[in-house]
Enzyme design. Structure first.
Site, PDB file in Angstrom:
ATOM      1  N   GLY A 157     -41.568  -4.788 -80.115  1.00 14.48           N
ATOM      2  CA  GLY A 157     -42.267  -4.145 -79.006  1.00 14.48           C
ATOM      3  C   GLY A 157     -42.461  -4.974 -77.759  1.00 14.48           C
ATOM      4  O   GLY A 157     -42.045  -4.576 -76.674  1.00 14.48           O
ATOM      5  N   GLY A 182     -41.481  -2.663 -85.725  1.00 16.04           N
ATOM      6  CA  GLY A 182     -41.613  -2.974 -87.150  1.00 16.04           C
ATOM      7  C   GLY A 182     -40.343  -2.689 -87.924  1.00 16.04           C
ATOM      8  O   GLY A 182     -39.968  -3.449 -88.823  1.00 16.04           O
ATOM      9  N   ARG A 241     -38.207   6.240 -75.333  1.00 10.97           N
ATOM     10  CA  ARG A 241     -37.840   6.763 -76.656  1.00 10.97           C
ATOM     11  C   ARG A 241     -37.265   8.180 -76.575  1.00 10.97           C
ATOM     12  O   ARG A 241     -36.394   8.536 -77.366  1.00 10.97           O
ATOM     13  CB  ARG A 241     -39.046   6.726 -77.584  1.00 10.97           C
ATOM     14  CG  ARG A 241     -39.300   5.321 -78.089  1.00 10.97           C
ATOM     15  CD  ARG A 241     -40.413   5.272 -79.069  1.00 10.97           C
ATOM     16  NE  ARG A 241     -40.324   4.054 -79.863  1.00 10.97           N
ATOM     17  CZ  ARG A 241     -41.325   3.572 -80.575  1.00 10.97           C
ATOM     18  NH1 ARG A 241     -42.485   4.197 -80.605  1.00 10.97           N
ATOM     19  NH2 ARG A 241     -41.164   2.478 -81.289  1.00 10.97           N
ATOM     20  N   LYS A 258     -48.775 -14.059 -84.234  1.00 10.49           N
ATOM     21  CA  LYS A 258     -49.074 -14.646 -85.542  1.00 10.49           C
ATOM     22  C   LYS A 258     -47.864 -15.074 -86.359  1.00 10.49           C
ATOM     23  O   LYS A 258     -46.858 -14.363 -86.412  1.00 10.49           O
ATOM     24  CB  LYS A 258     -49.829 -13.608 -86.370  1.00 10.49           C
ATOM     25  CG  LYS A 258     -51.225 -13.342 -85.857  1.00 10.49           C
ATOM     26  CD  LYS A 258     -51.864 -12.374 -86.801  1.00 10.49           C
ATOM     27  CE  LYS A 258     -53.268 -12.025 -86.411  1.00 10.49           C
ATOM     28  NZ  LYS A 258     -53.733 -10.895 -87.219  1.00 10.49           N
TER      29      LYS A 258
HETATM   30  P1  AMP Z   1     -46.499  -9.745 -81.524  1.00 14.64           P
HETATM   31  O1  AMP Z   1     -46.984  -8.320 -81.555  1.00 14.64           O
HETATM   32  O2  AMP Z   1     -46.731 -10.508 -82.764  1.00 14.64           O
HETATM   33  O3  AMP Z   1     -45.086  -9.858 -80.998  1.00 14.64           O
HETATM   34  O4  AMP Z   1     -47.451 -10.481 -80.485  1.00 14.64           O
HETATM   35  C1  AMP Z   1     -47.514 -10.125 -79.157  1.00 14.64           C
HETATM   36  C2  AMP Z   1     -48.806 -10.600 -78.613  1.00 14.64           C
HETATM   37  O5  AMP Z   1     -48.909 -11.998 -78.753  1.00 14.64           O
HETATM   38  C3  AMP Z   1     -48.953 -10.305 -77.150  1.00 14.64           C
HETATM   39  O6  AMP Z   1     -49.991  -9.403 -76.966  1.00 14.64           O
HETATM   40  C4  AMP Z   1     -49.270 -11.652 -76.537  1.00 14.64           C
HETATM   41  O7  AMP Z   1     -50.295 -11.592 -75.579  1.00 14.64           O
HETATM   42  C5  AMP Z   1     -49.715 -12.476 -77.721  1.00 14.64           C
HETATM   43  N1  AMP Z   1     -49.525 -13.908 -77.487  1.00 14.64           N
HETATM   44  C6  AMP Z   1     -48.397 -14.529 -77.117  1.00 14.64           C
HETATM   45  N2  AMP Z   1     -48.595 -15.832 -76.939  1.00 14.64           N
HETATM   46  C7  AMP Z   1     -49.899 -16.070 -77.173  1.00 14.64           C
HETATM   47  C8  AMP Z   1     -50.727 -17.234 -77.128  1.00 14.64           C
HETATM   48  N3  AMP Z   1     -50.223 -18.421 -76.794  1.00 14.64           N
HETATM   49  N4  AMP Z   1     -52.026 -17.101 -77.438  1.00 14.64           N
HETATM   50  C9  AMP Z   1     -52.534 -15.895 -77.760  1.00 14.64           C
HETATM   51  N5  AMP Z   1     -51.814 -14.759 -77.828  1.00 14.64           N
HETATM   52  C10 AMP Z   1     -50.508 -14.847 -77.536  1.00 14.64           C
END
Ligand code: AMP
Length: 401
Positions: free
Chosen positions: A359, A382, A31, A203
């Site tokens: 991220g 974000g 950054r 999620k």
């Molecule tokens: P996000 O911040 O929503 O992009 O989510 C990223 C996070 O999702 C990372 O820390 C990953 O470890 C987690 N993640 C990705 N795939 C899975 C999965 N199949 N089960 C649990 N966590 C996951």
């Protein structure tokens, strides 16, 4: 940046919210590096820069007595790295963000010099977009440049409110902000087709608005990561102990139906690398994602999914990637994300435009050293997400009035 910087004090908001180790050394200076073109331009044109940024969440992690943990959150931690990158430039630090000392130090700056003021979030007014605080910030420069894309989705004093104290001809976006906006706009407006969006991460609820928007925009949507299992469960699949949001099952089906109606292809991972525990040491087995046994969980996409996703990506002309395909922080579950990163790089080499934003997918691309093999890597997690969802970001809106 169409401003005359000669002999001016320029109040420059950047995003120096960088990771630090336990000795408070910067462990990833991406950054800071990405803000350098703007800083150097201001200095080269005869201006002096008064730099402000936040670092971490000092209001949420206060000392036991309720005071700010200055030792941990001072923006002084970034000064050595900034000085190193700005070789030959005098970089000073002011231990307050605004007020008498900051004003005096800003006033004493000579052209070509840099002053970094203390963490903007030391003042609780920052996150509230406080006008009185913003007015004091505005006293530190006669021009305002906002180059903090990573914080542009926040209506804070230093990112939005402060802009109202500068006339339209006295404020501008920095180069990084301009590039972020231009690249995201390239995906949103008249993209070359097919446009493939790759959405992953934990999620569905975090990416809901993005998915809705993508159904209006993309030709293909690849869904990976933990969020895929909510879709499988919604379709009646057995997902074992995989991550799921039971309150989003209806929504998942609604999104699938909407995509079908709009003739947008949604690709879910046919198979998964499953594990009997959320651990790198767990037992592993490849299973169909709809048939994961009890006690097992999908932690990465499987080989069949990797192959199918790669094919779709290689046939795309525009690619947007947000979120990892699995728990890539654990080596045994990083293969899917790595394969997708390679496919995006390969498609880019073939002439596709690729934007990596958010991220964790950025971290994956950086880890693999592929950051210069994709068209653009966003600095805003974000902020990029909200921009792509079609929201007007407060940091951008504030510059228009
Ligand atoms: P996000 O911040 O929503 O992009 O989510 C990223 C996070 O999702 C990372 O820390 C990953 O470890 C987690 N993640 C990705 N795939 C899975 C999965 N199949 N089960 C649990 N966590 C996951």
């Amino acid at each position: 940046m169409n401003l005359d910087f000669k002999d001016k004090k320029v109040l420059l908001r950047v995003d120096f919210n960088v990771p630090l180790n336990d000795k408070f050394q910067v462990t990833d200076d991406t950054r800071i590096r990405r803000a350098l073109p703007t800083i150097k331009h201001i200095l080269k044109e005869g201006g002096a820069a008064v730099i402000m940024s936040h670092l971490g969440r000092p209001q949420k992690k206060k000392n036991e007595d309720g005071s700010i943990n200055v030792e941990k959150f001072t923006l002084q931690h970034v000064v050595p790295q900034l000085s190193k990158l700005l070789k030959g430039v005098k970089v000073m630090f002011c231990p307050v963000t605004v007020g008498k000392q900051a004003k005096e130090m800003a006033k004493a700056l000579k052209p070509g010099e840099v002053l970094v003021v203390e963490n903007t979030r030391f003042d609780a007014g920052e996150s509230k977009g406080d006008e009185a605080l913003a007015k004091k910030m505005a006293q530190l420069g006669s021009l305002y440049v906002n180059d903090a894309f990573g914080t542009a989705h926040r209506k804070h004093a230093s990112t939005a409110t402060v802009a109202q104290f500068f006339k339209p001809k006295k404020k501008a976006f920095g180069f990084l902000m301009e590039a972020e906006i231009a690249n995201a706009t390239k995906v949103l407006n008249n993209p070359e087709r097919p446009l493939t969006a790759i959405v992953g991460g934990a999620k569905v609820s975090d990416k809901m608005l993005l998915l809705e928007k993508l159904i209006d925009l993309a030709d293909n949507i690849i869904v990976g990561g933990g969020m895929a299992y909510t879709f499988f469960k919604a379709q009646g699949g057995n997902i074992g102990n995989s991550l799921v949001e039971d309150d989003r099952l209806k929504l998942a089906n609604k999104l699938l139906a909407k995509a079908k109606k709009k003739k947008v292809n949604i690709y879910l991972p046919k198979d998964s690398m499953t594990a009997d525990d959320f651990s790198p040491k767990a037992k592993r087995a490849v299973k169909y994602s709809k048939r994961i046994p009890k006690g097992w969980m999908g932690l990465d996409i499987g080989e069949k999914a990797q192959k199918e996703f790669t094919e779709v990506i290689l046939n795309s002309k525009t690619i947007l990637w947000n979120g990892p395909m699995g728990v890539f922080e654990m080596k045994p579950f990083a293969k899917g994300t790595k394969t997708i990163a390679k496919a995006v790089a390969k498609a880019t080499k073939k002439g596709a435009f690729s934007l990596v934003g958010g991220g964790d997918s950025v971290a994956a691309v950086n880890q693999m050293g592929l950051n210069d093999q994709v068209s653009y890597v966003s600095t805003g997690g974000g902020a990029m997400l909200e921009f792509l969802e079609g929201k007007e970001l407060p940091g951008i809106k504030a510059m228009k009035s």
